[in-house]
Structures are given as C-alpha cells and as structure tokens.
Write a protein that holds these residues in place. Structure first.
Motif, PDB file in Angstrom:
ATOM      1  N   LEU A   5      -6.974   2.589   5.431  1.00  0.00           N
ATOM      2  CA  LEU A   5      -6.893   1.203   5.784  1.00  0.00           C
ATOM      3  C   LEU A   5      -6.991   0.315   4.120  1.00  0.00           C
ATOM      4  N   GLN A   6      -7.755   0.273   3.434  1.00  0.00           N
ATOM      5  CA  GLN A   6      -8.272   0.318   1.955  1.00  0.00           C
ATOM      6  C   GLN A   6      -6.742   0.457   1.145  1.00  0.00           C
ATOM      7  N   ASN A   9      -3.850  -1.913   2.989  1.00  0.00           N
ATOM      8  CA  ASN A   9      -4.406  -3.101   2.222  1.00  0.00           C
ATOM      9  C   ASN A   9      -3.943  -3.476   0.662  1.00  0.00           C
ATOM     10  N   ASP A  10      -3.909  -2.359  -0.095  1.00  0.00           N
ATOM     11  CA  ASP A  10      -3.394  -2.059  -1.107  1.00  0.00           C
ATOM     12  C   ASP A  10      -2.051  -2.072  -1.725  1.00  0.00           C
ATOM     13  N   ASN A  12       0.279  -3.212   0.778  1.00  0.00           N
ATOM     14  CA  ASN A  12       0.990  -3.909   1.140  1.00  0.00           C
ATOM     15  C   ASN A  12       0.621  -5.288  -0.070  1.00  0.00           C
ATOM     16  N   TYR A 210       1.233  -3.287   9.864  1.00  0.00           N
ATOM     17  CA  TYR A 210       2.003  -1.983   9.296  1.00  0.00           C
ATOM     18  C   TYR A 210       3.074  -1.115   9.890  1.00  0.00           C
ATOM     19  N   ARG A 233       4.834   0.754   4.905  1.00  0.00           N
ATOM     20  CA  ARG A 233       4.224   0.924   4.104  1.00  0.00           C
ATOM     21  C   ARG A 233       3.531   2.227   3.836  1.00  0.00           C
TER      22      ARG A 233
END
Ligand SMILES: [Zn+2]
Length: 287
Positions: A5-6, A9-10, A12, A210, A233
């Motif tokens: 997930l991190q 997020n990065d 994104n 995503y 993503r």
C-alpha cells in the motif's frame, strides 16, 4: 521495506505504476530479481491459479519471502486471477500481499456479492492484505490469439463506482482497451493495443481507487504512459514474458544442440525475460 500500500501511495504521488510480472517457475522469478537488483525498482510477482498449481502457492511465497529477507528487494506477491473463495483464503494464509479476485465473467450482481465475501474473508485472515476486483471482460489466457477476442466489454465509470462502493475493494481492474494475450501482429511490433484514456481518468475519479491494467503485453508505449497519468497504478505483463521464455530456450537449444544442463539452457530464458522486465519497469516508472 514498504508495504504494498505504501509503494502504491508513493507511485500515486509521483505518477508512476508498479510492474506486475507473472511467473510459472524459477527462471522467470530470477529474471525479475535480477532487474530489481539492478534498477532498485519495486516489482509485483504474480501467479494465477494455474501458475500457483504448477509452482505451489505456498512454495512460491516461501521462495519470494526468502529472497526478500536475504536481499531486501521490494518484491510483492499477488495471487493473480483467483476464482474461488477457497483459493483466496489459501493465498491470504500463505502470505500474499494482494489477491486479484476475478468473478468478471459472472453477472454484475454476482460479481459484487462474491468479491465482497472475499474481501471480508481474506482481511479477517490478514488485515493488511489488498484485494483487487475485476469488472468488464478482457478475454482469458495469456497466450497468442489468432483474432481479437470478440467478447471484450469495456467498463463504465458508473458501474465501476457502484462496484467499488459495494465491495470495498482496495484496487480495481476495469476493462479499458486491453485484452489478455497477444495477436500475431503484436509479436512483430506491427500492431499495438490502444487504451481508452478518458475512460481510465473517469473511472479513477468515480471510484477514487488505484487502477490496475491487465493484459499489458503488446500495448503501445505512449498508451502506457498516458494511462499512468490517468490513474493506472499496476500494470500486468505476462504474455511478453512467456514468449521471451520460449525464445530464450529456443535460442539456447539452437546454440548447442547437445546441451542438456537445465541451468545452462534456462540462463538464456532468464536473460531474455529480464530484458522485457527491465524495459517495462523503466517505462512504468520513467526512470
Ligand atoms: Zn490478468
């Protein structure tokens, strides 16, 4: 190491996509590892139900986990195209970070209710696991098709929104112009898959999720770049790797007809697969 997930997020935040590469055996996995080492880019290693059956679902997870522990490489594991609750639960118990639950061939309502059940069951086993749902149909089989698959149905932003809301999936794979597998002309680079970029942007906005692109093999480079800008993503590449595997082996056999040492022959497949993975990862991260 970041959680998946991190990493998403990065990706994104910096408008990049993570590459997702399927494996059936260790030479393909080693090729992905080679490129991850060389580029320091994260990669998702995927195994569909057929691939898991051949490798062993738990065995593939054990190998990827041991590589990760030893090297610190950012390799994430996906139980790709999982069709039953039972096999989703097995993947969650085996330590996969992501499950692609695929009931996209079922009617919409049934797809929603099955996917919702899988989200609840898998997260009760492993709360941090991510679940991707599939809507629309892009054909089955990462193989060479003689003609385009006539059954491809593109996803509408409104049904994507309804699906996301009802199922609580973490990621969504809409049908936006790709199909699984490739056509002969794509192998020769004469034709490419093209994506419905405005549709991707609309689905991204409607769902706030995503998005994943399946069937990436044979897509035009520029379409990949624009799809990432629009909200893709994760990008799946499988057929191109399978073809590289086969061509690598053929070249190895042709170069030495008497060779029978598996690791010598498979080294050629490994390096040809690595070439595809490297090109794709660099494009998806534009590094
Ligand atoms: Zn797929």
């Amino acid at each position: 190491m970041r959680t998946l997930l991190q990493a998403l997020n990065d990706a994104n935040a910096s408008k990049q996509a993570l590459g997702h590469f399927n494996i059936s055996e260790i030479a393909a996995l080693n090729a992905i590892v080679d490129v991850a080492r060389e580029t320091h880019l994260p990669a998702i290693v995927g195994l569909s139900e057929g691939e898991r059956k051949f490798f062993g679902a738990r065995q593939a997870a054990a190998v990827v986990h041991s590589i990760r522990e030893e090297s610190g490489l950012e390799l994430y594991l996906d139980a790709d195209h999982t069709h039953t609750l039972q096999s989703a639960e097995e993947a969650a118990r085996s330590g996969y970070e992501l499950i692609v639950f695929d009931a996209s061939e079922k009617p919409f309502e049934e797809n929603v209710s099955l996917t919702k059940k899988v989200v609840e069951a898998a997260k009760s086993i492993r709360p941090e696991i991510l679940i991707e749902g599939e809507i629309g149909f892009i054909g089955s089989g990462s193989q060479l098709h003689e003609t385009p698959q006539a059954t491809v149905v593109l996803t509408s932003p409104e049904e994507a929104r309804q699906f996301a809301e009802a199922t609580r999936v973490d990621l969504l794979s809409p049908a936006v112009g790709t199909m699984h597998g490739m056509l002969p002309g794509m192998l020769r680079g004469e034709v490419h898959k093209h994506l419905d970029i405005p549709r991707i942007a609309e689905i991204s906005k409607a769902t706030q999720l995503y998005l994943t692109l399946h069937g990436g093999s044979g897509t035009a480079d520029d379409d990949f770049v624009r799809s990432i800008e629009a909200g893709i993503r994760i990008i799946h590449v499988n057929t191109e790797l399978r073809i590289a595997w086969r061509r690598g082996l053929e070249a190895a056999f042709a170069a030495n007809a008497k060779e029978f040492v598996p690791y010598t022959l498979l080294a050629r497949a490994r390096s040809q697969i690595a070439d595809v993975v490297r090109n794709r990862l660099r494009l998806f991260s534009r590094s």
